[in-house]
Design a protein around this motif. Sequence first.
Motif, PDB file in Angstrom:
ATOM      1  N   MET A  77      40.171  36.819  -7.628  1.00 29.20           N
ATOM      2  CA  MET A  77      41.016  37.705  -6.829  1.00 29.20           C
ATOM      3  C   MET A  77      42.444  37.182  -6.792  1.00 29.20           C
ATOM      4  O   MET A  77      42.673  35.989  -6.689  1.00 29.20           O
ATOM      5  N   ARG A  78      43.407  38.116  -6.870  1.00 26.95           N
ATOM      6  CA  ARG A  78      44.817  37.717  -6.876  1.00 26.95           C
ATOM      7  C   ARG A  78      45.228  37.169  -5.527  1.00 26.95           C
ATOM      8  O   ARG A  78      46.097  36.327  -5.429  1.00 26.95           O
ATOM      9  N   ARG A  82      44.430  25.995  -1.129  1.00 29.46           N
ATOM     10  CA  ARG A  82      45.577  25.817  -2.031  1.00 29.46           C
ATOM     11  C   ARG A  82      45.282  24.782  -3.120  1.00 29.46           C
ATOM     12  O   ARG A  82      45.638  24.966  -4.275  1.00 29.46           O
ATOM     13  N   TRP A  95      44.873  27.253  -7.295  1.00 34.98           N
ATOM     14  CA  TRP A  95      46.329  27.309  -7.384  1.00 34.98           C
ATOM     15  C   TRP A  95      46.858  28.614  -7.949  1.00 34.98           C
ATOM     16  O   TRP A  95      48.033  28.901  -7.851  1.00 34.98           O
ATOM     17  N   LYS A  96      45.980  29.424  -8.537  1.00 37.56           N
ATOM     18  CA  LYS A  96      46.460  30.700  -9.068  1.00 37.56           C
ATOM     19  C   LYS A  96      46.320  31.847  -8.061  1.00 37.56           C
ATOM     20  O   LYS A  96      46.627  32.988  -8.375  1.00 37.56           O
ATOM     21  N   THR A  97      45.803  31.540  -6.895  1.00 39.51           N
ATOM     22  CA  THR A  97      45.566  32.588  -5.907  1.00 39.51           C
ATOM     23  C   THR A  97      46.702  32.617  -4.889  1.00 39.51           C
ATOM     24  O   THR A  97      47.140  31.572  -4.427  1.00 39.51           O
ATOM     25  N   ALA A  98      47.145  33.814  -4.568  1.00 39.09           N
ATOM     26  CA  ALA A  98      48.118  33.953  -3.474  1.00 39.09           C
ATOM     27  C   ALA A  98      47.334  34.071  -2.171  1.00 39.09           C
ATOM     28  O   ALA A  98      46.285  34.714  -2.132  1.00 39.09           O
ATOM     29  N   PRO A 138      51.603  31.688 -13.342  1.00 39.56           N
ATOM     30  CA  PRO A 138      50.265  31.727 -12.741  1.00 39.56           C
ATOM     31  C   PRO A 138      50.193  31.146 -11.330  1.00 39.56           C
ATOM     32  O   PRO A 138      49.258  31.453 -10.605  1.00 39.56           O
ATOM     33  N   ASP A 139      51.152  30.330 -10.953  1.00 37.03           N
ATOM     34  CA  ASP A 139      51.121  29.760  -9.611  1.00 37.03           C
ATOM     35  C   ASP A 139      52.011  30.604  -8.700  1.00 37.03           C
ATOM     36  O   ASP A 139      53.238  30.533  -8.783  1.00 37.03           O
ATOM     37  N   PRO A 140      51.383  31.438  -7.851  1.00 37.62           N
ATOM     38  CA  PRO A 140      52.187  32.352  -7.049  1.00 37.62           C
ATOM     39  C   PRO A 140      53.064  31.622  -6.032  1.00 37.62           C
ATOM     40  O   PRO A 140      53.927  32.207  -5.413  1.00 37.62           O
ATOM     41  N   ARG A 141      52.818  30.346  -5.888  1.00 38.29           N
ATOM     42  CA  ARG A 141      53.553  29.591  -4.881  1.00 38.29           C
ATOM     43  C   ARG A 141      54.925  29.139  -5.399  1.00 38.29           C
ATOM     44  O   ARG A 141      55.946  29.469  -4.836  1.00 38.29           O
ATOM     45  N   ARG A 197      49.922  36.517 -14.768  1.00 39.67           N
ATOM     46  CA  ARG A 197      49.234  35.246 -14.608  1.00 39.67           C
ATOM     47  C   ARG A 197      48.969  34.585 -15.964  1.00 39.67           C
ATOM     48  O   ARG A 197      48.839  33.390 -16.062  1.00 39.67           O
ATOM     49  N   PHE A 232      54.989  25.402   7.838  1.00 36.44           N
ATOM     50  CA  PHE A 232      53.960  24.593   7.184  1.00 36.44           C
ATOM     51  C   PHE A 232      53.740  25.030   5.738  1.00 36.44           C
ATOM     52  O   PHE A 232      53.600  24.213   4.837  1.00 36.44           O
ATOM     53  N   ASP A 233      53.694  26.335   5.513  1.00 34.14           N
ATOM     54  CA  ASP A 233      53.432  26.858   4.172  1.00 34.14           C
ATOM     55  C   ASP A 233      54.472  27.928   3.845  1.00 34.14           C
ATOM     56  O   ASP A 233      54.354  29.074   4.260  1.00 34.14           O
ATOM     57  N   GLN A 234      55.466  27.536   3.069  1.00 35.80           N
ATOM     58  CA  GLN A 234      56.630  28.391   2.829  1.00 35.80           C
ATOM     59  C   GLN A 234      56.295  29.696   2.126  1.00 35.80           C
ATOM     60  O   GLN A 234      57.030  30.663   2.242  1.00 35.80           O
ATOM     61  N   ASP A 235      55.208  29.702   1.387  1.00 38.15           N
ATOM     62  CA  ASP A 235      54.949  30.855   0.526  1.00 38.15           C
ATOM     63  C   ASP A 235      53.779  31.716   0.952  1.00 38.15           C
ATOM     64  O   ASP A 235      53.447  32.681   0.276  1.00 38.15           O
TER      65      ASP A 235
END
Lengths: 366, 255
Positions: free
Chosen positions: A211-212, A240, A244-247, B100-103, B73, A283-286
């Motif tokens: 899942m994205r 996280r 790492w590829k998941t928003a 790929p890293d949305p962050r 991605r 804490f988590d900027q994104d």
Amino acid sequence: MFSLPPFSELKELVASRTAGDVLHALKSPHPDLSDLAALLSPAADGFLEQTAARSSEITMYRFGKTIQIYAPVYLSNFCTNQCLYCGFSAGNRIDRRKLSLEEAESEAMILHNRGFNHILLVSGDAPKAMGVDYFEALALRLRERFASVSIEVQPLETDEYARLFAAGITGVAVYQETYEQKTYKEIHLSGKKRDYEYRIDIPARAAEAGMREVGIGVLLGLSDWRADALALGFHLAWLRKRFWKTAFTVSFPRLRPAEGDFTSSMDVSERNLAQMLFAMRIFDQDVGLILSTREESRFRDGMIGLGPTRYSAGSCTAPGGYGNPDLTGEQFSIGDHRLMAEVCSDIKNRGFDPVCKDWDMTFQLH
Amino acid sequence: MLSIAGRKFASRLFAGTGKFSSSAVMIKAIEASGAEMVTVALRRVDLNDPSDDIMSVLDREKYFFLPNTSGARDADEAVRLARLARAVGGGDWLKLEVTPDPRTLLPDPVETLKAAEVLVKEGFTVLPYINADPVLALRLQDAGAAAVMPLGSPIGTNQGLLTIHQLEIIIEQARVPVVVDAGLGAPSHAALAMEIGADAVLVNTAIAVAQDPVKMAAAFAKGVLAGREAFEAGLGSHRTEASASSPETGLDFLR
């Protein structure tokens, strides 16, 4: 599998933070979990202005002067769980309804015609009435017309999430409600949701399936909000590191009046909610921060630009309620009754751009 | 004049269209920047709707659109989106972004190279967004990229040219134009990129979220111009220590 330090330790960690810890957290270039505890602490209440300013600054750079707009589509209010706070709870005598695929599609198309491009499909926990086949069939009908389609339904298995992803589902929201096991057991009386351990690993499962976007959250008013928000930070940090590829998105829904008349012994004020949103942003900027129509328009307007990045608008929480506004059987009563166009124009008036499309189904459809 | 894939650009400042408070502010800021090349995230536009906000407010006669694949991605996703954009009239030019890293939105070098190879073969003019990796820049050049777009620092951070030493190597080695992209937070950052010989820079966040985006856009335009002129004028080389004006280099032994 995700595991949390004992809840009592989290409570203690938050309670023992000092003003010095808060200042340290506000200056830290890479805030950690103990900084998050400081920002959530009673000591941080005295620094709300500074916290808001820092949160706003980060939000601006990471997300710009924009707010994403979405709306939920309620598919069914059948539920096999008994949860004290929820209007859909199995014992409640409400008007129960499940939308057929045609009805669900027409509800979604009403939103589409109102300008929505991002929708969240919601249903109670009733796997026999609403199985993965249903969600898959619906996703296939909707995917060509929306930029993203997420789900907030019963927990599914990893391969089921993968199936739905392939069918066009972009994201999954699944909230732990509270991370305090004792309270969790007291309010989830029966049904599959009663299993705390099972539920806590669902977000990881959804991420694993590709899942994205995965949304986590706590329902405010069930337990100590400071410790619950800190637990959420632990969960987010853990996710996280592994996906790492998941928003990720975080949501802090406050309890709303609902059928069943559950009264909370844990009041969470708007000031508390604001503190939580700022703390999580620092804490988590994104992380995407969601502020739904549970909150009143005054609060939502005031929070624009300070931390939240995604607003629902013009929501109805009764299945079929967009096509037929007289229907009852809603999950809870909302706090912001403005139409989507009004929400958007109020966002514009605050100098922000309401963004109705910020994704494209082309990414994931082969 | 800057030339990419045979097309000339009067301005060496490229503008992004994200993060603005409204389309009206965006248009004014882009106008003030003097930019000719404008990037647009495909995910933000409705490709099937010609009246779409971003696409319709910017004059396509005046601005050259560079669609980007932000959000992709992997290579497959980027390629798919690029093909779709071209099919509905988005043109052959593409800013290739595989993040790929949305962050951090840092670009994936492996997937970017893969996608570039496919897209170049299909006739796209590909401008890949990359980390400031000199070897990757050369690999992409060999694969047929029309320019490379290495980052100064992670996107949206406004930290300036954290990668300056790598950028200098890329600029020295590359035959294709080098466009420094991402992380430029102030006109001085843009000026520095131009001073070290970048062919152009791309700026978005610093302009879009400034208190006065229009004024900031104009400031960046000046920074880019000043940096370019300084580069053309021939800058003195950097020295870390002061050098004596009457050098005693010990050459007395020479007869």
